[in-house]
Scaffold this motif. Sequence first.
Motif, PDB file in Angstrom:
ATOM      1  N   PRO A 277       0.774  -1.184  -0.135  1.00 30.04           N
ATOM      2  CA  PRO A 277       0.027   0.084   0.123  1.00 30.04           C
ATOM      3  C   PRO A 277       0.879   1.345   0.145  1.00 30.04           C
ATOM      4  CG  PRO A 277       0.068  -0.851   2.206  1.00 30.04           C
ATOM      5  CD  PRO A 277       0.579  -1.859   1.358  1.00 30.04           C
ATOM      6  N   ALA A 278       2.082   1.064   0.588  1.00 31.21           N
ATOM      7  CA  ALA A 278       2.864   2.486   0.693  1.00 31.21           C
ATOM      8  C   ALA A 278       4.361   2.122   0.952  1.00 31.21           C
ATOM      9  CB  ALA A 278       2.339   3.246   1.961  1.00 31.21           C
ATOM     10  N   VAL A 279       5.282   3.079   1.010  1.00 35.09           N
ATOM     11  CA  VAL A 279       6.641   2.773   1.580  1.00 35.09           C
ATOM     12  C   VAL A 279       6.932   3.669   2.852  1.00 35.09           C
ATOM     13  CG1 VAL A 279       7.232   2.156  -0.677  1.00 35.09           C
ATOM     14  CG2 VAL A 279       7.555   4.526  -0.101  1.00 35.09           C
ATOM     15  N   VAL A 280       7.934   3.258   3.257  1.00 34.26           N
ATOM     16  CA  VAL A 280       8.539   3.782   4.617  1.00 34.26           C
ATOM     17  C   VAL A 280      10.015   3.858   4.492  1.00 34.26           C
ATOM     18  CG1 VAL A 280       8.303   2.011   6.295  1.00 34.26           C
ATOM     19  CG2 VAL A 280       8.480   4.328   7.039  1.00 34.26           C
ATOM     20  N   LEU A 281      10.587   5.039   4.729  1.00 27.47           N
ATOM     21  CA  LEU A 281      12.072   5.251   4.849  1.00 27.47           C
ATOM     22  C   LEU A 281      12.484   6.080   5.973  1.00 27.47           C
ATOM     23  CD1 LEU A 281      13.496   7.869   2.627  1.00 27.47           C
ATOM     24  CD2 LEU A 281      11.169   7.197   2.170  1.00 27.47           C
ATOM     25  N   GLY A 282      13.845   5.745   6.350  1.00 27.19           N
ATOM     26  CA  GLY A 282      14.228   6.616   7.254  1.00 27.19           C
ATOM     27  C   GLY A 282      15.056   7.943   6.596  1.00 27.19           C
ATOM     28  N   LEU A 283      14.805   9.030   7.173  1.00 29.39           N
ATOM     29  CA  LEU A 283      15.262  10.359   6.365  1.00 29.39           C
ATOM     30  C   LEU A 283      16.231  10.982   7.205  1.00 29.39           C
ATOM     31  CD1 LEU A 283      14.808  12.089   3.889  1.00 29.39           C
ATOM     32  CD2 LEU A 283      13.219  13.573   5.400  1.00 29.39           C
ATOM     33  N   SER A 284      17.472  11.031   7.025  1.00 29.79           N
ATOM     34  CA  SER A 284      18.437  11.275   7.897  1.00 29.79           C
ATOM     35  C   SER A 284      18.952  12.547   7.929  1.00 29.79           C
ATOM     36  CB  SER A 284      19.679  10.328   7.759  1.00 29.79           C
ATOM     37  OG  SER A 284      20.298  10.696   6.261  1.00 29.79           O
ATOM     38  N   GLY A 285      18.489  13.383   6.779  1.00 27.36           N
ATOM     39  CA  GLY A 285      19.233  14.683   6.505  1.00 27.36           C
ATOM     40  C   GLY A 285      20.351  14.552   5.490  1.00 27.36           C
ATOM     41  N   GLY A 286      20.696  13.345   5.101  1.00 23.65           N
ATOM     42  CA  GLY A 286      21.747  13.233   4.221  1.00 23.65           C
ATOM     43  C   GLY A 286      21.213  12.944   2.791  1.00 23.65           C
ATOM     44  N   ILE A 287      22.238  12.977   2.040  1.00 21.14           N
ATOM     45  CA  ILE A 287      21.904  12.781   0.365  1.00 21.14           C
ATOM     46  C   ILE A 287      21.202  11.535  -0.028  1.00 21.14           C
ATOM     47  CG2 ILE A 287      24.324  12.227  -0.102  1.00 21.14           C
ATOM     48  CD1 ILE A 287      22.179  14.769  -2.232  1.00 21.14           C
TER      49      ILE A 287
END
Length: 533
Positions: A277-287
């Motif tokens: 249904p969807a995706v999830v990811l860790g957003l670190s502030g990096g490129i």
Amino acid sequence: MKLAIAQMNCMVGAMQQNAEQILALADQAYQAGARLLLTPELALCGYPPEDLLFRQDFHEANQRALQWLEQRLPADMAVIVGHPHALSGKRYNAASVIHSGRIQATYHKHHLPNYSVFDEERYFEAGELPVVFEWHGVRYGLLICADSWVPGPALQALQAEAQVLLTINASPYHLHKQTTRYQVLRDRIKETGLPMIYANLVGGQDELVFDGASFSMNSQGTLVQEMPMFEAHLGYLTLQDNQPLATDICAPLSTEATVYKALMLGLRDYVDKNKFPAVVLGLSGGIDSALTLAIAVDALGKERVKAVMMPSTFTAGISVEDAAEMARLLDVDYSVLPIAPLFDGFCETLAETFAGKSFDTTEENLQARIRGMLLMAISNKFGSLVLTTGNKSETAVGYSTLYGDMAGGFALIKDVPKTLVYRLAVYRNQLSAIIPERIITRAPSAELRPDQTDQDSLPAYEVLDAIMEAYVEKDLSIDAIVNLGYSPADVERVTRLIDRNEYKRRQAAVGVRITERGFGKDRRYPITCQLKF
């Protein structure tokens, strides 16, 4: 006569669904005046079906779908359907000519690729005979994909008095692949003097992405038609005096645009075809996570993407600010889950066991594993697919944590070198500014210890990526790479890390292949071996 090319996005194993798609395209093309339709290689079952080909019920389902098509396709239209063909205890990669309610001829692929991501010799027998059929006064010779890459099958078709060559393909994308296809077809045209019409598959299938870009060339090798890249499309072409007339040619895309579109398509099809249904990811502030988030939103829409910032004691304030700003710009579901209390709890639990031991990569990896656990918990609760965010450079040298930042279901940029990650971020911001500039310009860091940067542990990425390409994609020896001008110390270090970390890559999630040799089906190295010959 008017011809049509069905640049189809097929689902592996969904024979009836694919047959219905072929029928709908045939009806559409017929209404537009076309009387010949090409579908891609193995369009009926999808490509590559891999070990499904060993199953009897799989072949029975293909046969049912083929018979269903025979009874429903327009009678006054020839349709070339790619399908597996079980015959006399053998399996063939086949293309059948259907018109007037039945199969009129079936061609068996001659050259079975058995390199890179291909292992067709595992599944198929090679055909030997040409198939040339006449339709509306023109004699057409059939070829399947790799048959166009060598002289034999095309020359056989010429000797059987073909006037036009039709080649159906499931040719996966990698950087600069289309240029190679042009040259290969021009070689066949030069040898035979015949025009060629090239129909290619489109869509994502696990780590492979098929880019479409179907095209036609006249008997002088001049490009007279080209269809869009990375899009399902029904294209048309008119033959006059056995030559394809000039028609629409799509404008070429930049390297960055083709890679970005390949990543979008690979992710979208993996998510949709597997019904996440969807995706999830860790957003670190990096490129890396920033690029992954941008592609995910572009591919799936903001409503199907969740980003999670998981700061630790070592996370810089600017990382928290930049992650929040990007989430705001993209308007995605965004959460902040601090891991410091969890990390402290683990350290307290381990204090007696680790007594007398100093802080090292153990504690660094522990932070990554806490983040992996949180993301997998969200995945379990909501059914979302976890996207990992490691790039090819990190994957090569093991600059990643098993069961930590490697934990997840799809490694979107695992075949994208770090230097290309930056180029893709710049390219995406040229379309609309969604990645904060500071993310692109600041020194990359895992932020797992004080004042850490990637270059504390690795050579400059320009150097690392060049050595990695030479060693992984070109199979050059250490001495040969040094002779290219790189320092022996850097070459020894990078190649040693690549060799040591095969065990990690073997446990990594599948991800989109965009180079000529990615980690996965392309490069199959033993974990336990001696590599100093």
